[in-house]
Each structure stands twice: as C-alpha cells, then as structure tokens.
Enzyme design. Sequence first.
Site, PDB file in Angstrom:
ATOM      1  N   CYS A  60       0.900  -1.381  -0.043  1.00 34.77           N
ATOM      2  CA  CYS A  60      -0.055   0.005   0.064  1.00 34.77           C
ATOM      3  C   CYS A  60       0.890   1.194  -0.128  1.00 34.77           C
ATOM      4  O   CYS A  60       0.272   2.222  -0.350  1.00 34.77           O
ATOM      5  CB  CYS A  60      -1.085   0.181   1.009  1.00 34.77           C
ATOM      6  SG  CYS A  60      -0.185  -0.196   2.871  1.00 34.77           S
ATOM      7  N   GLU A 102      -4.380  -9.541   5.904  1.00 33.68           N
ATOM      8  CA  GLU A 102      -3.428  -9.341   6.895  1.00 33.68           C
ATOM      9  C   GLU A 102      -3.794  -7.980   7.545  1.00 33.68           C
ATOM     10  O   GLU A 102      -3.616  -7.876   8.925  1.00 33.68           O
ATOM     11  CB  GLU A 102      -2.106  -9.243   6.326  1.00 33.68           C
ATOM     12  CG  GLU A 102      -0.996  -9.339   7.384  1.00 33.68           C
ATOM     13  CD  GLU A 102       0.367  -9.327   6.734  1.00 33.68           C
ATOM     14  OE1 GLU A 102       1.418  -9.087   7.557  1.00 33.68           O
ATOM     15  OE2 GLU A 102       0.515  -9.467   5.387  1.00 33.68           O
TER      16      GLU A 102
END
Length: 427
Positions: free
Chosen positions: A45, A196
């Site tokens: 990200c 996650e």
Amino acid sequence: MFCSHRTADVSLRERLGFSAEALGDAYAKLRERFPTSELVVLSTCNRVEVYSAVPPPSVGGTAGTAPRLSDLAGFLSDFHAIPRDAFASHLLERRGLDAVRHLFEVSASLDSLVLGESQIVGQVRDAYDLAQRHEACGPLTHALFQAAFRTASRVRRETKLADGRTSIASVAVGQFGRNIFERFTDKTVLVIGSGEMADETLRYLHDEGTGRVVIVNRSPERALALAEARGGEVRPWDELDRWLGEADVIVSATGATTPVVTRERFAAARAAGGKRSGKPVFILDLGLPRDFDPGVSKVDANVFRYDIDDLEATCAANRRRREKEIGKAKGIVEEETQAFLRGLVHRATGPVIRRLRDEWTAVRDAELQQLYARRPDWTDDDRAAVERSVDRIVNKLLHPPLEALKEEARRGEHGTLLDSFRRLFGI
C-alpha cells in the site's frame, strides 16, 4: 526502480500497484522483456518497487544488461495502460550499493510510513517468495534478500525502533480512533475484508476492548477464518449496506480494484441507519486502491474517514521521537551493506582473479624451469631469491588492474572492465 509514499500520493500508487493475481502476468512479461535479469517486485500500500540484478558473467561467459529506469517505466506504462508522463517524474532509481542500502532500509522499516512497523519485512519476504515461485529470482537476488532479512532481524533485536505503536493499524486505532472515541467497549466494529491488514487491525481493536465485531467479506470462508482467529460474527456480503449504517467503527482493507463504497452508497446507508444516523463514525480505509470514495467524508460532519496518506503527520512525530534509534539502525544497515558488498566483490571478481593468477603462475613456473636448466650450479638459496623477485614483479604488475576490477565491482558495475580483462588476457 521505486515509488513510495515519499514520492507519490496514494492515488498514483493505486494505479501503479500490482494485485497478487496480476503479479503472475507481470512476472511473465518482465521475464520476456528482460530475459537476462533477475527480478523481484515489491508492491504494498505504501510502495511499488522493482529490484533487478544481472549476475557477473562466469569465466568465458557474457554479461547481461539490467533494465534502466526508463525501461521499467515503459513496462509499467504498458502493463497498467497509463501514459508514462503521468507517473515517470515520481519514479526514482538506485543502482549498485545505493540499491542494496535502500532494500535493507526498507526491510528494517527505516523507510516505512510508520517507523519501526513490523509488517514490512513480512511483505518483503512474501514478495521474494512470490518471485521465486515465478522463477524470476537467481543467485544474486537470493543473496541480496537473505541479507535484507538478516539486517531487519538485527535492527529489531539490537535497537528499540519497534517499541510502542509501530504498525499502521496500531497508530490508526490508538491515536486516530482515540481522538474520536474515549472507549471502544460499547462500539460496533465493521470489518470489510479478511486479509493481513484487517487481521492486524482487529488485534489492536481487541486490545482496546472492542465490543461487537461484524466481518463482511466476499469470501465467506476467509471471513470465517478471521472471525475464528480474532473473534466476531460473519455476515453475508449483501448485508454490507445495513452494517455501514449501524457501525461506529469501519475498517476496510480489501483487494478491490475500484471503490467498494461510493459517497452515494454510504449516504444512503447512513440515512437508513435509524438511530445510528448522524452519530460519529470512524472509517479507517486501509485498502489500496482505496475502498471508500474520498467524498464519503463530506456526507456529514460526524463522518471521520482516514486513509493511509492521512498517517503522514503522526508518522513524522513518531520518527522525531526515535531519532536516536534511527542512528543505531542505520549503523547496522551500513555494516550489513558493506558486508554484502564484500561478498559481491568476491562473487564478481573471484573467478577471473583466480584464473588470471593461475595462468600467470603457470607462465612464471615454466620460465623459471627454463632458467634453472641453464643454471644448474645455482643453490636452493639462489633459486629462492630469484623466485621472490619474480613474484614481486608479478604482484606489482597485477595489482593495479585487479584493484580497478574490484573497484568496479564495488560500484556494482561488473561488466565493462571484466569483459576487457577476458579479452586482454584470453580468459
């Protein structure tokens, strides 16, 4: 080649990032375009990075060519169907020792949005494992990434860089969330996604004593696994709008390629929320691409939406508090970088140096034998003195070119001079 939260905003990183499904196709195209290069793609990200390496040629072999920044920019443009001008200025390149140091700093969380966060080393390991599965790695990238994991382990073990709140989830919950709610014990938490990031955020929310947790995901099996691991109840995907209107805290971390919740959809869900309508709601959008349309924040004054880029200020404060530990960690990174460099120099130059010394030694021995045959009266001491003189001459002649070869390898440029050596000396 890389772009990260330091060089590009989240909207651009969204466009350049790779989903797990897309990486298989990406590796196939990368291997086709750069057949002599080892490759590892790190896409999270906060960063999109491509590590490439061309091992030094074996004796008698030829050197390959590593892709340049422009080559990789062209690949990204073609793969994502994005004009190069839209992102090229946000890409940076590191080569040789600088590239090694950069990977070590990334793995040790010195380049992370949240300094010292523990998630990045796992992401680097996953990226390397995936590259291996797609047969894109080789001996040099193997050595490089194993050294990166060793560096990260040393930093975590020998410094306090990871003390306190260090992950994106912990900072978001502990600082952003606490600015909105005094406590979480009476709050309903909606989790969208089951990966996650969702798992880690739930762990911190449970530490805060969260009340009800509702998990909604397109895959019921994965949602159930998360619920069993962290607690909570699983609801079907078609109930998402209902829980958007009822939840006090919304954590979203899906792998969707387009926004899951538009402004219109959220406004409608909030209006239908009955007594919940108008009350504060904390939205933590950890998706990349983002799961919530940024316009959601403007639905009303009690909607508090945060995405990954909103963590910048908090992370800057985090970094200032840990300046002493940064120095220690960077010292470890530099030690490991130099250790890797020594191994690289040996790997790059060792075979050529050994072959060159062996050939010159064979010439020396042959010439000395001819000389001894013409001087049978020489004693052992005479011969030893001659051999020492010849050895000094050979070493002095070899020293400058061998040092130049080692220096080229230290700079990560093990092609041009190495090829010249092989041509000059017939190696």
